[in-house]
Design an enzyme around this catalytic site. Structure first.
Site, PDB file in Angstrom:
ATOM      1  NE  ARG A  30       1.890  -3.703  -1.372  1.00  0.00           N
ATOM      2  CZ  ARG A  30       0.656  -3.641  -2.044  1.00  0.00           C
ATOM      3  NH1 ARG A  30       0.436  -5.327  -1.615  1.00  0.00           N
ATOM      4  NH2 ARG A  30      -0.022  -2.811  -2.416  1.00  0.00           N
ATOM      5  CG  ASN A  48       1.128  -2.947   2.316  1.00  0.00           C
ATOM      6  OD1 ASN A  48       2.042  -2.797   2.205  1.00  0.00           O
ATOM      7  ND2 ASN A  48       0.273  -2.610   1.308  1.00  0.00           N
TER       8      ASN A  48
END
Ligand SMILES: [Fe+3]
Ligand SMILES: [Mg+2]
Ligand SMILES: [Zn+2]
Ligand SMILES: [Zn+2]
EC number: 6.2.-.-
Lengths: 766, 337
Positions: A30, A48
């Site tokens: 990320r 996620n």
């Protein structure tokens, strides 16, 4: 006109939803996406999700294209993308790019990553005197550091790791929350101010004053043995260039012959001692940083007692900052052998170390971070440019393997073998191997097994319904298996499991020919098998060819003492006369000859075996290569070391009604010995003979059953020459040859076969 | 007597049978009760105090002669020891024989001699018996059954129920000698020095110990299956764990070497002159000291400890590991690769 139209096109705002699958969590994905979006001035978000990572990205066409290209071709070091799905959408008018808190619904399927060797950036940090982490042994970032060894439970957050004892200082906290920082959401993030600390202590646990690293190196150079607590357990370290220190370590650890692994300061040092191919260098430097079995340079200045009678040497590079800091200009190679007592698991706690290693180590270099999951070093070998696992553990566990699965989803446990134990949890088409557990000979190992099983069950969220175990009536592991709670218990023959293990990791499901060359496996007839050509799939198997049975005089004692196998083979094929005639070739006393001879005659405590390992033992003993095995497979390994390429002669043999008779092989070897033929040639001829046996056996099975796919499995296939030559010859004969490259061919890969067989038997077989 | 071998006629109840019994059996086992030759023996036993115990055992050992003994001595010692470890004073034995046609009479005589000798040493009287002869091949030379009667003195009470956590396990001497002596003779294996069976009667030792030490809670003789099996049986019956210490289990160098050569684990080898006692930890050192003063107890040692558990036996090895000890399931097949 056309030009301006294109320009208009390029300036157009486009928007995509992107779903990414694979190993994309816990690997800094990320923040990587965040930084990449910033780099190209794109807006949107990333999170996620249950199945991976989902993001929305919008901006100018060209920038989005560059973003996607970089995402695909330069993902973070530890990520493995299996699929990217793009869905175009209308621009949403995002004003910024954000990391959104994770979705938390549905079944968790977040994969825990293995421990990762120190990355280049962190290495720079700890070597830079201006950095606040200068010489700090617990430095890590999103791209590197401990994972599996510090995790207690899921989800993977600091409070469920052994880092929970170390609250982050302000600076570390800031890094942790800054998506632009390499340490953004690095769970084990730490610095000298807030993180774990290292201590050098003596045998009484009293701290040794001074700079730990300098003192450590002084001790090493003075020939001392130091127990070093690393990532997955303790190592026993001494100077790899000091034969006296090595001898002392061997004596104290009661380990007379087994090769010791070393850790070298850097790749240049490794190259000084060993030959390193580009592929081997790549593996040494890989995030898993395993022990790589390399060929020693002839005349390399390392003492022979590191690996007696062997040309090979197990070498690894420092994989944590702590290890890196052990070395300097003078200390460049350390013996780093696992810190355990014979037959017991790796020591992982400080107090345990003082008790258990108190008589082995002179000093202890330890730290105050707990090891949650012990994990031995992995051992690999590069053969023909391909990675082969001898031991799959640290750096690879608990990454799953993909395997063929029947449609009905089940959770299965393969409990593994008695030696080199690992277990394997399977659900659907994923197989999760445990770390190396080792020999199930002590209750300490049994306890380690139970705790690893509990831990892996939790981490991968698989509670087994079906449990598979080895048929052997006296295996401790099989008893353990039968005591576990399960809906169904399925016994699996050892070599059927080897066959299935190779099928599974190669994604095969159909019936194949399985050529199993192995040490010990309990057969369905109560004999000890080990050289069989099977025909089978996950559901069933048939034994088509076997090596002729010979007695194991004294049972397990015959496994420890190859000279007994030499006597057994001589007796089997030439009787007592044979033993007398070739007495000179058998490395044992008259007393031993007489007693073993009597055992053979009376058949007392002499179970029958078709083991390939014992066949090697017999030949190794006749060649006076090895009279006693101090470690598993020693005779076979030492015999294999004699082989040289470019020599194609072999001994004759016979296959009658599915039984391989090696009478002429023995006769040939004895004849050669009498003539004084060079042992390297005899050893090579013997290897060539085995290749010929395998080829002829497989050909006969094919003629009968029309099968053309061959799988090679069993511990003997660790023998490089045998594997390479058999593969080549079988391929020349038109077979499709499959072997192991993801799990060990030895019993370390057995659990996968057990689990898949049980899975299919329970869910799919008629 | 006719000939020098056992004939079928020796068992037909006729003249030869009569001769065999009076010339051989009665001569060796002579005593007033047996002499009456009645159908049943009358025992002059006072059992107001103490308890009467009975045990029986059959002996089919091969070979019938082995270093340190023979089937006759074994048949007496085996049954006497079963009584002894029950806490009893052995008093009477019966002895039944199944003889194979063709057994040399000289062998039979040797066997009876050593039986009589062993019985004398143990202070037991052979009060009844029987002899049958079977055709060649229907038995192996000679089978012997003995039944023993003994008296457990008042105040002696041994039993699994008395075993407590913290108790210790004592063994009176070297293990494995009987098992190896028999195996090596049977298989024709020769070792450097003969390994002699420890076959002997233990009742004089056990009686003295039980008289002196009330902390003795249980005794067993580790015969078939060896120390490992007997200790496992104790663990199972008491539902407690027992830890054995490899370093403290007495074993001679010859036995260790021979067992290694044959690939046998001495812990599973039979003993015929050994007992295991579970005793209170307070009395254990005195008991060991007392045993060590006796010829059959010089190697006596505390070999283990009783702990809380579920009937498991663990061996603490000299390398510091803990191994689970189980009963043998058939052959000891190799596990290592
Ligand atoms: Fe195997
Ligand atoms: Mg008995
Ligand atoms: Zn890093
Ligand atoms: Zn900090």
């Amino acid at each position: 006109m056309a030009y301006s139209a294109r320009q208009e096109e390029a300036g157009k705002i486009i928007s995509y939803q992107v779903k990414i699958q694979g190993i994309v969590q816990g690997v800094g994905f990320r923040p990587y996406v965040f930084n990449l979006a910033c780099k190209y001035g794109l807006k949107g978000w990333v999170l996620n999700s249950v199945s991976g990572v989902t993001l929305e990205i919008e901006g100018e066409t060209a920038a989005v294209a560059s973003f996607l290209k970089e995402l695909k071709y330069h993902p973070p070091r530890l990520a493995r993308i299996t699929a990217i799905r793009l869905t175009p959408q209308d621009p949403q008018g995002y004003a910024s790019f954000e990391i959104i808190k994770s979705e938390c619904q549905g079944e968790r399927e977040v994969l825990i990553t293995p421990d990762v060797a120190i990355c280049e950036d962190c290495r720079r940090d700890i070597l830079n005197p201006a950095e606040r982490r200068f010489h700090y042994p617990f430095t890590n970032c999103t791209n590197c550091g401990p994972r599996f060894t510090i995790i207690r439970d899921l989800p993977y957050d600091r409070e469920r790791t052994s880092m929970s004892a170390f609250p982050m200082c302000r600076e570390c906290e800031q890094e942790y929350h800054d998506p632009r920082n390499r340490r953004f959401h690095a769970q084990p993030n730490a610095c000298p101010r807030c993180g774990p600390q290292i201590f050098l202590v003596d045998r009484n646990g009293r701290e040794v004053a001074g700079n730990w690293a300098e003192r450590f190196r002084q001790l090493i150079l003075a020939g001392k043995i130091v127990a070093v607590k690393g990532l997955g357990g303790f190592h026993l370290a001494c100077d790899a260039r000091n034969p006296v220190a090595i001898g002392e370590l061997r004596r104290r650890k009661k380990r007379p012959a087994k090769p010791l692994a070393i850790m070298c300061r850097d790749l240049d040092t490794v190259q000084k001692y060993c030959r390193v191919s580009p592929e081997e260098a790549r593996v040494l430097l890989s995030p898993a940083a395993p022990i790589v079995v390399l060929e020693r340079r002839p005349g390399s200045p390392l003492p022979d007692n590191l690996a007696p009678n062997l040309k090979s040497l197990g070498v690894m590079l420092p994989y944590t900052p702590l290890h890196l800091l052990l070395f300097d200009g003078e200390v460049e190679a350390l013996v780093m052998t696992s810190g355990n007592l014979s037959g017991q698991p790796l020591v992982k706690n400080n107090d345990e170390a003082l008790v258990q290693l108190g008589e082995v180590a002179d000093y202890f270099l330890w730290h105050n971070r707990e090891i949650e999951n012990r994990c031995d070093d992995s051992v690999v070998k590069v053969m023909d440019g391909e990675l082969q696992f001898w031991r799959r553990s640290r750096g690879y566990v608990p990454s799953p393997l993909e395997i063929p699965a029947p449609p009905r989803e089940l959770s299965v446990l393969g409990t593994g073998g008695e030696m080199k134990n690992t277990f394997c949890l399977v659900k659907g088409n994923r197989a999760f191997f445990s770390q190396y557990i080792g020999e199930m000979s002590s209750e300490e190992c049994v306890a380690f097994y139970h705790s690893s099983l509990a831990s892996l069950t939790r981490l991968v969220n698989i509670v087994p319904q079906v449990i598979a175990y080895d048929l052997h009536p006296n295996y401790r592991i099989s008893r353990l298996a039968r005591e576990l709670p399960a809906e169904q218990l399925i016994p699996v023959q050892h070599h059927h499991a080897h066959l299935a293990s190779c099928l599974a990791e190669n994604g095969l499901q159909e019936e194949v020919i399985g050529i199993i060359c192995d040490g010990t496996g309990y057969g369905t007839d109560g004999c000890i098998w080990g050289f069989e050509i099977l025909r089978g799939d996950f559901c069933s198997f048939q034994r088509e060819v076997q090596l002729a049975y010979v007695p194991l005089p004294g049972g397990e004692a015959a496994v420890r003492q190859p000279f007994r196998m030499a006597l057994a083979y001589l007796y089997q094929y030439f009787g007592h006369e044979g033993i007398e005639r070739y007495r000179n070739f058998i490395p044992c006393s008259d007393k031993e000859v007489a007693l073993v001879g009597k055992l053979l005659q009376s058949k007392f405590n002499s179970p029958l075996t078709s083991s390939c390992g014992r066949f090697f033992d017999a030949v190794a003993a006749l060649l006076q290569v090895c009279r006693e095995n101090f470690y598993e497979g020693q005779a076979a390994v030492e015999l294999a070391e004699l082989v040289r390429g470019g020599y194609s002669e072999s001994y004759p043999f016979e296959i009658r009604q599915g039984v391989l008779y090696p009478a002429e092989v023995l006769a040939g070897i004895l004849e050669d010995l009498k003539r004084g033929t060079d042992k390297t040639l005899i050893a090579t001829k013997f290897h060539n003979t085995l290749v010929a046996m395998v080829c002829q056996g497989a050909t006969e099975v094919r003629a009968k059953n029309g099968l053309n796919k061959v799988v090679l499995s069993g511990g003997t296939w660790q023998n490089p020459y045998l594997l390479v030559m058999a593969r080549r010859k079988l391929t020349e004969l038109g077979f499709d040859v499959y072997y192991h490259h993801q799990v060990p061919t030895n019993d370390g890969g057995l659990a996968l076969g057990q689990a898949t067989i049980a899975y299919w038997r329970s869910a799919a077989c008629v | 007597m006719i000939g020098d071998k056992i004939l079928l006629a020796h068992g037909d109840g006729g003249l030869l049978t009569h001769e065999l019994i009076s010339n051989l059996f009665l001569r060796h086992f002579e005593n007033s009760i047996l002499k009456t030759m009645s159908d049943a023996a009358t025992l002059p036993l006072e059992i107001e105090k103490g308890r009467l115990v009975v045990t029986t055992d059959s002996f089919v050992i091969k070979p019938i002669f082995f270093p340190g003994g023979d089937i006759g001595k074994l048949a007496v010692c085996g049954t006497v020891n079963d009584l002894a470890v029950s806490g009893a004073v052995p008093r009477y034995l019966t002895a039944s024989f199944i003889l194979e046609e063709g057994l040399p009479l000289a062998d039979l005589e040797k066997i009876l001699t050593s039986m009589a000798e062993a019985a004398r040493m143990a202070g037991v009287t052979i009060i009844a018996g029987d002899t049958k002869v079977v055709e060649r091949g229907n038995a192996d030379k000679i089978f012997v059954n003995t039944t023993g009667v003994g008296l457990v003195p008042e105040g002696v009470e041994l039993g699994y129920h008395r075993v407590e956590e913290g108790d210790v396990v004592i063994l009176n001497g070297n293990i494995g000698e009987h098992g190896l002596a028999v195996v090596s003779r049977r298989e024709g294996l020769e070792f450097e020095s003969d390994i002699i069976s420890d076959c002997t009667c233990l009742n004089s030792i056990t009686q003295d110990l039980l008289f002196q030490y009330k902390g003795i809670k249980l005794m067993r003789d580790p015969t078939r299956g060896g120390v490992a099996t007997t200790v496992k049986e104790i663990a199972l019956a008491t539902n407690k764990d027992i830890f054995l210490f490899e370093d403290r289990i007495p074993i001679s160098d010859e036995v260790r070497w021979a067992a290694e050569m044959l690939g046998l684990d001495p812990l599973y080898l039979a003993n015929e002159g050994k007992f295991i006692a579970v005793v209170s930890p307070q009395e254990a050192p005195d008991i060991v000291a007392a045993l060590r003063r006796l010829p059959q107890g010089q190697q006596a040692s505390i070999i283990g400890e009783v702990k809380k558990g579920q009937g498991n036996v663990f061996l603490k090895t000299s390398l510091g590991a803990t191994k689970l000890i189980d009963m043998l399931a058939g052959e000891q097949l190799p596990r290592i690769c």
